[in-house]
Design an enzyme around this catalytic site. Structure first.
Site, mmCIF file in Angstrom:
data_model
loop_
_atom_site.group_PDB
_atom_site.id
_atom_site.type_symbol
_atom_site.label_atom_id
_atom_site.label_comp_id
_atom_site.label_asym_id
_atom_site.label_seq_id
_atom_site.Cartn_x
_atom_site.Cartn_y
_atom_site.Cartn_z
ATOM 1 N N TYR A 1 0.823 -1.212 0.000
ATOM 2 C CA TYR A 1 0.000 0.000 0.000
ATOM 3 C C TYR A 1 0.857 1.261 0.000
ATOM 4 C CZ TYR A 1 -4.686 -1.884 0.874
ATOM 5 O OH TYR A 1 -5.906 -2.498 0.772
ATOM 6 N N LYS B 1 2.733 -15.444 2.468
ATOM 7 C CA LYS B 1 2.910 -16.186 1.213
ATOM 8 C C LYS B 1 4.404 -16.464 1.097
ATOM 9 C CE LYS B 1 1.242 -17.851 -2.662
ATOM 10 N NZ LYS B 1 0.283 -18.987 -2.704
ATOM 11 N N ASP C 1 -3.506 -18.223 0.598
ATOM 12 C CA ASP C 1 -4.534 -18.876 -0.225
ATOM 13 C C ASP C 1 -5.264 -19.943 0.590
ATOM 14 O OD1 ASP C 1 -2.111 -20.256 -0.192
ATOM 15 O OD2 ASP C 1 -2.213 -20.912 -2.276
ATOM 16 N N ASP D 1 -6.402 -6.735 4.319
ATOM 17 C CA ASP D 1 -7.518 -6.057 3.664
ATOM 18 C C ASP D 1 -8.485 -7.100 3.107
ATOM 19 O OD1 ASP D 1 -9.035 -3.987 2.404
ATOM 20 O OD2 ASP D 1 -8.022 -4.476 0.513
ATOM 21 N N ASP E 1 -12.334 -8.639 4.819
ATOM 22 C CA ASP E 1 -13.640 -8.579 4.143
ATOM 23 C C ASP E 1 -14.286 -9.963 4.139
ATOM 24 O OD1 ASP E 1 -13.475 -5.875 3.559
ATOM 25 O OD2 ASP E 1 -14.112 -6.134 1.479
HETATM 26 C C1 IPM Z 1 -10.331 -0.914 4.174
HETATM 27 C C2 IPM Z 1 -10.572 -0.358 2.796
HETATM 28 C C3 IPM Z 1 -9.396 0.528 2.451
HETATM 29 C C4 IPM Z 1 -8.155 -0.330 2.484
HETATM 30 C C5 IPM Z 1 -9.518 1.242 1.088
HETATM 31 C C6 IPM Z 1 -10.833 1.956 0.951
HETATM 32 C C7 IPM Z 1 -8.354 2.153 0.859
HETATM 33 O O1 IPM Z 1 -10.763 -1.377 1.878
HETATM 34 O O2 IPM Z 1 -10.249 -0.123 5.130
HETATM 35 O O3 IPM Z 1 -10.239 -2.131 4.284
HETATM 36 O O4 IPM Z 1 -7.856 -1.036 1.534
HETATM 37 O O5 IPM Z 1 -7.466 -0.294 3.507
HETATM 38 MG MG MG Z 2 -10.872 -3.282 2.732
#
Ligand code: IPM
Ligand code: MG
Length: 357
Positions: free
Chosen positions: A142, A191, A223, A247, A251
């Site tokens: 990032y 990884k 993975d 990240d 999710d």
């Molecule tokens: C999160 C989001 C952010 C990230 C984006 C919106 C920059 O997906 O907070 O997880 O990738 O960190």
């Molecule tokens: Mg995110």
């Protein structure tokens, strides 16, 4: 006690959910005899509209001068044509970095009352699960060197990942400490069969694991981890991983709870000042309709009380209130699951939480 809290409402449903959390915090302050002073600052798309940039210096200065920061969400389709480094999301990276918030705590917990909202089969979630993802937040790909250059096949784009031992050690230590306060299991995800950064990551984690003999430590490739999370989520207690893997996996972990609208997060650094925000995004499709689920932001407020201010009874009080509102069957539209109840609005469910407090 008196605390100064910077509010970054942001875009989409951000303003509604932050206002809900503020009402809950005010009620909690009244009950426990504290005073919270809230000060709003611009971030994201609304900041682009008013100032031309997603993260004005005034916002950074205001956050640095505060005791802690509560954030809603940023972004929306109207800013999609902004150049990459002026997008609303860029403000998130900027504020994390400016405040030195290297550690991102993302709990993914299956609430028993919401089991039917999980997309996983009953037999997989029979025991529930309670995972804490500890994501490195201000390093890795990032923040690495990036650009456009001439490569073997002409123009090419590149992003690079780098991690120093110091960056790995501080997040690793935070994860071991978190595991010590929970079920004492830590899985580090990398990884290392391919990436040099992962091999260094693994080496540093193994060194740390010797300092924490009580923690049952394991490594897993990313993975495989993506697969294990949906095969048997309850095998995990604390997960520690790099910025990008965290990240993605966070999710996935939040989705399998079936209630992403309920998951808070905390970003912390060397000081007690942190940034607390829901895991979900700005949901532009329902913005301004009083339909949004404010619980993740309310619970983020509770995390702020616990992690920034050390007010654990106050945090417990908010979390218990949210649990009893759910136990009583109250739901916003996103967590209705198979229930035939009428969904509550954002303000209605906020008021239910406030009544219980
Ligand atoms: C999160 C989001 C952010 C990230 C984006 C919106 C920059 O997906 O907070 O997880 O990738 O960190
Ligand atoms: Mg995110």
């Amino acid at each position: 006690m008196e605390y100064n809290i910077a509010l970054l409402r942001g875009d989409g449903i951000g303003p509604e959910i932050v206002d809900s959390a503020v009402k809950v915090l005010e009620k909690t302050a009244a009950k426990f005899g504290h005073k919270f002073n809230f000060k709003p600052y611009l971030i994201g798309g609304c900041a682009i509209d008013k100032t031309g940039v997603p993260l004005p210096q005034e916002t950074i200065d205001g956050c640095l001068a505060s005791d802690s920061v509560l954030l809603g969400a940023v972004g929306g389709p109207q800013w999609d044509d902004q150049p990459g480094d002026n997008r609303p999301e860029k403000a998130l990276l900027g504020i994390r970095s400016a405040l030195g918030l290297y550690m991102n705590l993302r709990p993914a917990k299956l609430y028993p009352a919401l089991r039917s909202a999980s997309p996983l089969k009953d037999e997989i979630v029979a025991n529930g699960f309670d995972i804490l993802i500890v994501r490195e937040l201000i390093g890795g790909i990032y923040f690495g060197e990036r650009g456009i250059r001439q490569g073997r096949c002409g123009e090419e784009a590149f992003d690079t990942e780098s991690y120093s031992p110091m960056e790995i050690e501080r997040i690793g230590r935070a994860a071991f400490e978190a595991a010590m306060k929970r079920r004492k299991r830590l899985c580090s995800i990398d990884k290392a069969n391919v990436l040099e950064t992962s091999r260094l990551w693994r080496r540093i984690m193994h060194g740390l694991s010797e300092e924490y003999p009580e923690v049952e430590y394991s490594d897993m490739f990313v993975d495989n981890a993506a697969m294990q999370l949906i095969r048997d989520p309850d095998q995990f207690d604390v997960i520690v991983t790099s910025n990008m893997f965290g990240d993605i996996l966070s999710d996935e972990a939040s989705q399998i709870t079936g209630s992403i609208g309920m998951l808070p997060s905390a970003s912390l650094g060397a000081s007690t000042r942190g940034l607390f925000e829901p895991i979900h995004g700005s949901a532009p499709d329902i913005a301004g309709q009083n339909k949004a689920d404010p619980l993740a932001t309310i619970l983020s407020g509770a995390m702020m009380l616990r992690y920034s201010f050390g007010l654990s009874s106050e945090a417990d009080c908010i979390e218990n209130a949210v649990n009893s509102v759910l136990d009583a069957g109250h739901r916003t539209a996103d967590i209705l699951g198979t229930s035939s109840n009428t969904p509550l609005s954002c303000t209605e469910i906020t008021n239910k939480v406030i009544e219980v407090i």
